[in-house]
Each structure stands twice: as structure tokens, then as C-alpha cells.
Design an enzyme around this catalytic site. Structure first.
Site, mmCIF file in Angstrom:
data_model
loop_
_atom_site.group_PDB
_atom_site.id
_atom_site.type_symbol
_atom_site.label_atom_id
_atom_site.label_comp_id
_atom_site.label_asym_id
_atom_site.label_seq_id
_atom_site.Cartn_x
_atom_site.Cartn_y
_atom_site.Cartn_z
ATOM 1 N N HIS A 64 0.672 -1.085 0.035
ATOM 2 C CA HIS A 64 -0.178 -0.089 -0.064
ATOM 3 C C HIS A 64 0.954 1.154 0.052
ATOM 4 O O HIS A 64 0.516 2.250 0.281
ATOM 5 C CB HIS A 64 -1.010 0.107 1.194
ATOM 6 C CG HIS A 64 -2.071 -1.072 1.007
ATOM 7 N ND1 HIS A 64 -3.007 -1.159 0.180
ATOM 8 C CD2 HIS A 64 -2.371 -1.927 2.077
ATOM 9 C CE1 HIS A 64 -3.854 -2.189 0.356
ATOM 10 N NE2 HIS A 64 -3.235 -2.804 1.360
ATOM 11 N N SER A 112 -4.368 -7.083 -1.390
ATOM 12 C CA SER A 112 -5.001 -6.188 -0.684
ATOM 13 C C SER A 112 -5.608 -5.093 -1.465
ATOM 14 O O SER A 112 -4.893 -4.585 -2.240
ATOM 15 C CB SER A 112 -4.106 -5.514 0.648
ATOM 16 O OG SER A 112 -4.981 -4.845 1.350
ATOM 17 N N GLU A 137 -6.173 1.048 -5.931
ATOM 18 C CA GLU A 137 -4.938 0.158 -5.944
ATOM 19 C C GLU A 137 -5.431 -1.132 -5.454
ATOM 20 O O GLU A 137 -6.058 -1.517 -4.477
ATOM 21 C CB GLU A 137 -3.765 0.794 -5.285
ATOM 22 C CG GLU A 137 -3.845 1.208 -3.903
ATOM 23 C CD GLU A 137 -3.448 0.206 -2.878
ATOM 24 O OE1 GLU A 137 -2.778 -0.814 -3.334
ATOM 25 O OE2 GLU A 137 -3.583 0.325 -1.770
#
Length: 178
Positions: A64, A112, A137
Site C-alpha cells: 500500500h 489487498s 489500488e
């Protein structure tokens, strides 16, 4: 979190094919994650359409971190199971080569999603049902939030036994959760 960005983890083992291609489920529909959220079928549809309409792509990040892109997602789509992704780790990016090594060794096995909730409501069990999200994303991550979202090669339509097995495993998991 800044700008309303939320993160959801979906675990499993990505499949490395053709050197640097990975694929799997970044999210699974109908299953409560460890935070009590459930992504519903169709939650990504409008967002994916908007991204495509702009000629843009959902980003592939490492853990992330927006300063650490490691590849590109070539295909992202919803199917009956969840949000399926296929992409390439870019060999000219040092971190992508490291990620490929970690994936092949089984040290990294999760995906994720980074998103902003547009529409959600609580069900009678107190879980938040995400009905529309803006997908920003999909990251490769160390720790998945949704262990049932196993990643791997997408089954072909001519292999219904894979879909039946997956459905049976999901049903068993939900039954055990009560």
C-alpha cells in the site's frame, strides 16, 4: 487514513506464471473480513467502468505504499467469486524482482485492495456491507485480512469442478463461522 482511503486484505498464494505474471482474487464477495466488512457482488463495477473510461489503470503497489509501484494490473474484473486480477511485476524495478522472489518462496502470499467507500450499510449482524467502492489500488501484502480469498490460477470455464470445490469450501467456512 488520509483522503478516506481504506485497505482490505485478501490472502492466499499468487501464482507466478511466464516469469513475472501474477493472478488471483484481490477481494471475495459475501465473506466477512477480520474487520467485519463484507464486499457485495457488483461493488467494484462502477469504479472499474470509470477507470476504463478515463483510459487509466488501477495501480499495483507494494504494501500500500504509493511511492513503491512494482508492476501493472493488465486485467481486473468482477466474476461470481470476487475481484479477480492479473498483472505483471516489472523486471526493471528492483523491488518487483524482490517481490517475485518472495512470492516464489511463499513468503508473500496476499493481495489487498485500497479503496474509498461510496455506499455501505449495516446488516442485522452488525457487519458493514460494502455495496459500492472506488478502487484505487491493489497491493501485494504480507498479511491478508480475508484468509478465504485464496489466490491462484483462475479456473477456466471448462473446469467446473474447481468452481464447485471453491463454493463448497466457502460454504463450509461460513457454516463454521456460525
Amino acid at each position: 487514513m488520509k483522503s478516506g482511503l481504506e485497505l482490505k486484505f485478501a490472502g492466499g498464494k499468487p501464482v507466478m506464471t511466464e516469469g513475472s505474471v501474477i493472478e488471483g482474487y484481490a477481494s471475495r464477495f459475501g465473506l466477512a473480513d477480520q474487520g467485519g466488512d463484507v464486499v457485495t457482488r457488483g461493488a467494484f463495477a462502477a469504479s472499474l467502468k470509470r477507470v476504463a473510461g478515463r483510459g487509466d489503470k488501477v495501480r499495483m503497489l507494494w504494501q500500500h505504499d504509493p511511492t513503491r509501484p512494482i508492476g501493472v494490473w493488465d486485467e481486473i474484473r468482477e466474476d461470481e467469486t470476487g475481484l479477480w486480477v492479473r498483472g505483471r511485476l516489472l523486471p526493471d524495478v528492483g523491488l518487483a524482482r524482490e517481490a517475485a522472489t518472495l512470492i516464489e518462496a511463499g513468503a508473500i502470499d496476499g493481495l489487498s485492495i485500497g479503496y474509498r467507500t461510496l455506499r455501505a450499510h449495516k446488516d442485522d449482524r452488525g457487519r458493514r456491507l460494502l455495496t459500492e467502492v472506488e478502487l484505487w489500488e491493489v497491493s501485494l501484502v504480507t498479511f491478508p485480512m480475508l484468509p478465504e480469498a485464496k489466490l491462484g490460477r483462475k479456473g477456466r470455464d471448462d473446469e467446473p469442478e474447481h468452481d464447485e470445490l471453491a463454493a463448497a469450501l466457502v460454504a463450509a467456512t461460513e457454516a463454521l463461522r456460525g
